[in-house]
Design a protein around this motif. Sequence first.
Motif, PDB file in Angstrom:
ATOM      1  N   LYS A 248      -0.051   5.075  -1.363  1.00 41.44           N
ATOM      2  CA  LYS A 248      -0.931   5.987  -0.382  1.00 41.44           C
ATOM      3  C   LYS A 248       0.355   6.976   0.303  1.00 41.44           C
ATOM      4  CE  LYS A 248      -4.432   6.621   2.571  1.00 41.44           C
ATOM      5  NZ  LYS A 248      -4.914   7.881   1.966  1.00 41.44           N
TER       6      LYS A 248
ATOM      7  N   GLN B  81      -7.346   1.691  -5.056  1.00 43.48           N
ATOM      8  CA  GLN B  81      -6.372   0.521  -5.205  1.00 43.48           C
ATOM      9  C   GLN B  81      -6.061   0.262  -3.906  1.00 43.48           C
ATOM     10  OE1 GLN B  81      -2.516   1.819  -6.442  1.00 43.48           O
ATOM     11  NE2 GLN B  81      -3.032   4.110  -6.444  1.00 43.48           N
ATOM     12  N   TYR B  82      -6.522   1.125  -2.775  1.00 40.38           N
ATOM     13  CA  TYR B  82      -6.288   0.511  -1.251  1.00 40.38           C
ATOM     14  C   TYR B  82      -7.026  -0.772  -0.982  1.00 40.38           C
ATOM     15  CZ  TYR B  82     -10.661   3.391  -0.774  1.00 40.38           C
ATOM     16  OH  TYR B  82     -11.912   3.867  -1.110  1.00 40.38           O
ATOM     17  N   LYS B  83      -8.259  -0.952  -1.999  1.00 44.43           N
ATOM     18  CA  LYS B  83      -9.126  -2.038  -1.741  1.00 44.43           C
ATOM     19  C   LYS B  83      -8.186  -3.301  -2.492  1.00 44.43           C
ATOM     20  CE  LYS B  83     -13.621   0.010  -1.827  1.00 44.43           C
ATOM     21  NZ  LYS B  83     -14.758  -0.116  -2.537  1.00 44.43           N
ATOM     22  N   PRO B  84      -7.828  -4.233  -1.881  1.00 51.76           N
ATOM     23  CA  PRO B  84      -7.218  -5.423  -2.311  1.00 51.76           C
ATOM     24  C   PRO B  84      -8.013  -6.068  -3.658  1.00 51.76           C
ATOM     25  CG  PRO B  84      -7.131  -5.720   0.032  1.00 51.76           C
ATOM     26  CD  PRO B  84      -8.036  -4.494  -0.384  1.00 51.76           C
TER      27      PRO B  84
ATOM     28  N   GLN C 283       1.586  -4.718  -7.370  1.00 49.40           N
ATOM     29  CA  GLN C 283       0.270  -4.652  -6.228  1.00 49.40           C
ATOM     30  C   GLN C 283       0.734  -4.942  -5.010  1.00 49.40           C
ATOM     31  OE1 GLN C 283      -2.134  -8.063  -7.380  1.00 49.40           O
ATOM     32  NE2 GLN C 283      -3.427  -7.621  -5.815  1.00 49.40           N
TER      33      GLN C 283
ATOM     34  N   GLY D 128       0.890  -1.211   0.161  1.00 53.95           N
ATOM     35  CA  GLY D 128      -0.030  -0.052   0.190  1.00 53.95           C
ATOM     36  C   GLY D 128       1.007   1.193   0.013  1.00 53.95           C
TER      37      GLY D 128
ATOM     38  N   PHE E  42       2.817  -1.458  -3.697  1.00 56.42           N
ATOM     39  CA  PHE E  42       2.026  -0.350  -3.663  1.00 56.42           C
ATOM     40  C   PHE E  42       0.724  -0.266  -3.522  1.00 56.42           C
ATOM     41  CE2 PHE E  42       6.168   0.781  -5.865  1.00 56.42           C
ATOM     42  CZ  PHE E  42       6.475   1.650  -5.259  1.00 56.42           C
ATOM     43  N   GLN E  43      -0.204  -1.378  -3.761  1.00 65.98           N
ATOM     44  CA  GLN E  43      -1.450  -1.135  -3.645  1.00 65.98           C
ATOM     45  C   GLN E  43      -2.010  -1.977  -2.417  1.00 65.98           C
ATOM     46  OE1 GLN E  43      -2.212  -3.096  -7.496  1.00 65.98           O
ATOM     47  NE2 GLN E  43      -2.912  -1.170  -8.315  1.00 65.98           N
ATOM     48  N   GLY E  44      -3.393  -1.861  -2.130  1.00 65.14           N
ATOM     49  CA  GLY E  44      -3.934  -2.385  -0.922  1.00 65.14           C
ATOM     50  C   GLY E  44      -3.585  -1.444   0.169  1.00 65.14           C
ATOM     51  N   PRO E  45      -4.087  -1.834   1.394  1.00 65.38           N
ATOM     52  CA  PRO E  45      -4.046  -1.031   2.556  1.00 65.38           C
ATOM     53  C   PRO E  45      -2.482  -0.931   2.846  1.00 65.38           C
ATOM     54  CG  PRO E  45      -5.096  -2.944   3.246  1.00 65.38           C
ATOM     55  CD  PRO E  45      -4.985  -3.180   1.913  1.00 65.38           C
ATOM     56  N   VAL E  46      -2.232   0.335   3.585  1.00 66.98           N
ATOM     57  CA  VAL E  46      -0.839   0.406   4.035  1.00 66.98           C
ATOM     58  C   VAL E  46      -0.332  -0.638   4.868  1.00 66.98           C
ATOM     59  CG1 VAL E  46       1.075   2.044   5.073  1.00 66.98           C
ATOM     60  CG2 VAL E  46      -0.912   2.893   3.727  1.00 66.98           C
TER      61      VAL E  46
ATOM     62  N   ALA F   9      -7.587  -4.015  -6.904  1.00 63.09           N
ATOM     63  CA  ALA F   9      -6.150  -4.142  -7.301  1.00 63.09           C
ATOM     64  C   ALA F   9      -6.227  -5.507  -8.046  1.00 63.09           C
ATOM     65  CB  ALA F   9      -5.048  -4.127  -6.361  1.00 63.09           C
ATOM     66  N   SER F  10      -6.696  -6.515  -7.617  1.00 66.64           N
ATOM     67  CA  SER F  10      -6.853  -7.740  -8.076  1.00 66.64           C
ATOM     68  C   SER F  10      -7.424  -8.000  -9.528  1.00 66.64           C
ATOM     69  CB  SER F  10      -7.043  -8.855  -7.320  1.00 66.64           C
ATOM     70  OG  SER F  10      -6.432  -8.874  -6.106  1.00 66.64           O
TER      71      SER F  10
ATOM     72  N   GLY G 185      -8.444  -0.284 -11.139  1.00 69.33           N
ATOM     73  CA  GLY G 185      -8.024  -0.196  -9.762  1.00 69.33           C
ATOM     74  C   GLY G 185      -7.898   1.286  -9.211  1.00 69.33           C
TER      75      GLY G 185
END
Lengths: 521, 652
Positions: free
Chosen positions: A375, B176-179, A437, A372, A440-444, B182-183, B173
């Motif tokens: 962010k 993009q903080y949601k997995p 992914q 993440g 850099f992506q998803g929650p921190v 992003a997937s 995406g």
Amino acid sequence: MSWTLIALLLLPLVGSLVVAFLKGNDRTAKLVALGFSLVELALAVVAWVAYDPSSGARLQLTSSVDWIPTFGVHLSFGVDGIALVMIALIAFLMPVVIGGAWSDKLPEGRSASGFFSLLLAMQTGMVGVFAATDVFLFYVFFEAVLVPMYFLIGRFGGPNRQYAAMKFFLYSLLGGLIMLASVIGLYVTSADKLGQGTLDWATLVTVMKDAPTSTQIWLFLGFFIAFAIKAPLVPLHTWLPDAGAEAPVGAGVLLVGVLDKIGTFGFLRYCLPLFPAASKQLAPLVLVLAVVGIIYGSLLAVGQTDMKRFVAYTSIAHFGFIALGIFAFSSQAGAGSVLYMVNHGISTGMLFLVVGMVMSRGGSRLIQDYGGMAKLTPVLGGLFFVAGLSSLALPGTNSFVSEFLVLIGSYPNQPVFTIISTVGMVLAALYVLWVYQRVFQGPVRGTALLNVAAGPGTATDPERSGIKDLNRREIAVLAPLVALVLVLGFYPKPVLDVISPSIGATLSEVGVTDPVAQEGK
Amino acid sequence: MLAPASGATDAVAASGLASLAWLLLALPAFGAAVLLLAGKRADKWGHLLGCATIIAAFAYGLALFFTTLGQGAEERTSELHLFDWIPVGALDVEFGLRLDPLSLTFVLLITGVGSLIHIYSIGYMAHEEGRRKFFAYLNLFVSAMLLLVLGNGFVTLYFGWEGVGLASYLLIGWYQYKPEAASAAKKAFLMNRVGDLGLAIAIFIMFKELGTTTYTDVFARVDELSSGSILAITLLLLLGACGKSGQFPLQAWLPDAMAGPTPVSALIHAATMVTAGVYLIARSNPIYNLSADGRLVVMIIGGVTLLIGCIIGCAYDDFKKVLAYSTVSQIGYMILAVGLGPVGYALGIMHLLTHGFFKAGLFLGAGSVMHGMNDEGNIRRMGGLAKYMPVTFATWALGYLALIGIPPFSGFFSKDAIIAAAFGEPGWRGYVFGGVALLGAALTAFYMTRLLILVFLGKPRWKELKTSEDGREYHPHESPWSMKIPMIVLAVGSVGAGFFLENGERLAGWLEPTLGPLQETHGALDHTMVAILSVALSLVGVALAFLLFGRKPQPTTRPLRVSFPVRAARADLYGNALNEALFARPGTWLSRALVFVDNKGVDGLVNGTAALLGGSSGRLRRLQTGFVRSYALSMLLGAICVLGALLMVRFS
């Protein structure tokens, strides 16, 4: 007698010595190193302008003096379009690398002046490799360039640097010694033929043309193994992930971006023209290694847990494409390969640099320690993504043009190998986007991002992680790379115009004609 | 029996207004570049710049369209050379544009719907941080999509093709903080790349056999190709089309793509990008005309996909995913149509256009509902919303009527024509493809009516639930005007576009210079009969849905004990499971195994050799410390060897 190449060769050497004497005054040392690299870049522009691709001369900007007359060895230099673009690439990358390494934390007891001095020494060695037109001189530079790189990895690298440096060294040394045997063989063959032996490249091309195929194959193999280690082709690749991972970022850029291209450059300059019959006969073998390298390197890149090793494995896949293009024997594939060598230097160089910038923030090479990050550092995320797009050869980026040329040019002669290689395009998308992914992506998340400010396990608030986005210096380092990625993606013609005539000459030295003929132009 | 190579109309060099056609690409690209580089400074005006550039492109497109309309049919195809892109030897890829009725039709669709959706996004994305970036990506998309349809050869098409893939990736995406977002983005890009391989290899074959990749040259010389090459090219292009257009077996990414913001789903994953596969096949009509087998495969893919989409659409409870599978299925109709050949190319394009209107409208309506419902997407938690969102309901209902093909709404004209043409195929094919298309019409009516009932009619189930799952209370409300106006405009299109385009074969006549004349069919069932049958079957579907879902209150959670067909449909007919089992899992294992082998095996071998050379690991360590000396020594030894060898040669 042209002095341009000699100046290009000597300037970084002088710079290296000057910087070495500035020990204890790091800031001056860096500025002087940067100054030398910028003047060198200007000189490279001069060389580019002076070179006339349409003149028909095989080698230009030539100069030569006797060195060891007894053995027909000369200090002779000159470039064709292929060598010229490689020299231009180094000249371009060097200021970028110096800027990128500006505030690197060096290992205990190491000085910046030593580091930058070695970088400049590398540049001399690499210019020499590409500019030498005497086979023995080439061999000398080929070996000489190992020394600064050995010290760059062994003294300034990561925790496992000693091991990595030695592995790099042993591999290259072994390759070099095998090549030396072939160099001697060339001398003997020319002596047989001409009475007086020579190691002048242009003379050897005419001499070797009629040499028996069996002789050619033996000598070809000597060069080929050395170059296949350098390039590196599977299964001679295992030194690269270690060296790439342990090398400091700047040295890594030069190692993967330029130094490894000595191998593919060697295929084009030495293997093909000097041993045309052997090249044709052994091409299927090389193509197998190339295609295996593409798939194997890509699959391994997918499975990496360490970002720097990841970059190294993507390079192994890319080298597969380059080798495919060289041994597919067509003007499109050949020009594509050379352009690929340039583009790979730019895109992988950029990838190495952004990985370095991620690591300088999180302090870890492991992908799983991050998450993440976009962010916290949107600009770094964006530029990492651009480097990734260039690596997966998206149209509009530089690498697309070269990968497309390699594939479309290889297809007419080698449809099967080409179709297998296209699988590498899907895998490239997978490894690039997956790393992006995870980092850099998803929650921190990840220990590297959340525990910087506070003790382990306490800081869960991303705002307080203390991680900052790119500073001006870092943006200035990456900006020229992004610009080249786009410019060469949309308008590669000026570079292709320099490369194409030399590829045409190489193909006619091998004695092959283009599979798709040009119509009435 | 087959039309001559109709796409090979000679192109003239573009002049006058047309010589500015590069503006179509440059305007949105300029907007994207400014928005990306300006950063936070553009927060205040970024969305306006984004809209302005697209509207300007639309205005220019309209002007160009009317200018072209004023010319004779044979002058309507022109080319604009911009610069040499990839020139090496016989390969001469130029960056050039081809302006002809087909590409201009798409220009209007892309910039027209694009403008509406840009405007809609101002309101929809008002609360998003970094809205400027969203507009930058939308602009990037429009630019790439225009390159896709305007490029004058297969390589420029490929450029646009992957360019829209990038924009699609970025926009899916967006959160993009949601997995899962992003997937989904990664999955879309990867499955598209699989399709892109087909397109790429088709281009390689063209270059090898013909030495060119531009439309004009390829189509002019297409009869030099062997029938095997033609078949290969048609199938490979179809693979590309399957990836981009979510056709079987590469359909699984499209429903996941709904993780993106709703305007993106409307523009990219309904109205424009996903129809690129239809464009590709219609554009390549001179090639497809020469291969009946190739076209048969196209028809089979279209037929299979349209059924898959319908069946899965019946089972989902997610508003946007039902619409996504509906898109999969409607594009199946279009692919079926272009697979029919000269009797179907124009019909496929017509359905593409009407679908562009009503499906974009349906998506924007869905977005409007979700916007007013705390971003709730589960239709089981809705119900009775018509009262609270009258404009959204009215426009959505018009789109609904258009999609299920009730006369005189637009979908009726375009879908019916395809069904009738499918019945016109000779022998068993007519019955099979016509029957499948009819069945699809009934299923479409069923799942769309279910959607209508669960969202807008019936009891307001959200009142019992009170809050959405994130704890916010439901306060359904109508959307602002910036969102309503685009919905109204699209609703007008959903009502009138079909009749307008169909009347007097207006569209088919316009497209003739590119697609050839639309040929008549006379099949087992005549056109009137087909029309009656399809409307009747649609009504049956509607009635069935009312019987099942309209009479009794629906539960707010999906029933778990359901029959096998429903379970299968809920599991995407096991498409994802199959992908997982065939590619993802074996791939992961292979990668892991190779990493192990590379570390232990290949590397171990080499380390072993190194240890042998050094004698022992202890000596290795010593070697490391005093390595410079050893190196100097080995250099010396090497040099002595050389000298010795040379001397021997010299004096022996």
